[in-house]
Write a protein that holds these residues in place. Sequence first.
Motif: not given
Length: 215
Positions: A7-30
């Motif tokens: 997942v070589r995109q930021s959490a904010a970019e992933v959230a925008a793609h999937f329509g997540v209204p309130n993205p949170l930071q995650t500890n998931a690596p690339a």
Amino acid sequence: MCNLYTVRQSAAEVAAHFGVPNPLQTNAPAEVYPGTPGMVVREEDGVRLLQSMVWGFPLRLKDMKPASKPKPVNNIADLKKPMWVGLARKPQWRCLIPMTHFAEAEGQKGKMTRTWFSVKDEPIFAWAGLWRVSDEWGPVYSGVMTDANEAVRPAHDRMPVLVHRDEYDQWLNGGFEDALAFQLRVFPPEFIEMEKTSELWFKRKTVEPETATLL
């Protein structure tokens, strides 16, 4: 079988793609391996959420010592099997797994290299999954597998169940027959891009990933 993806995109970019209204930071690596955290999109009360979960349902085999760690079951071979069917029937336990690439190992044992697959013109795409809360690792998820299409088959006979953008809601909220239909269909091979590399499957300077299990 899928044992590595990115997942070589930021959490904010992933959230925008999937329509997540309130993205949170995650500890998931690339790079995501079985038994390690990854980003997952699910729905709760009609709102999409993005959260970090461990990739793989914990499984303790009969011959394992009591102190041994469970094995992560990170691939779902058949949604109708007893381990999965109860979750698959209930939309609240379905999820979308964001990906930018997934990998298969090719070559001689001990010298295997990474072959990467992606979806054309999609910087982020989705793998159909199930999730639950485990006693061992908290929230966990696993990805649904299907027969490989012509584009993936040279590297492996199985591939992730990939979900088009306009099908996200159908996977998350559809009936059980809809979920089964996703696993049975062939993802169009013309949408897949393959990149062969000289990267070793196991990199010396990283922690060797867990041995994964498919059920």
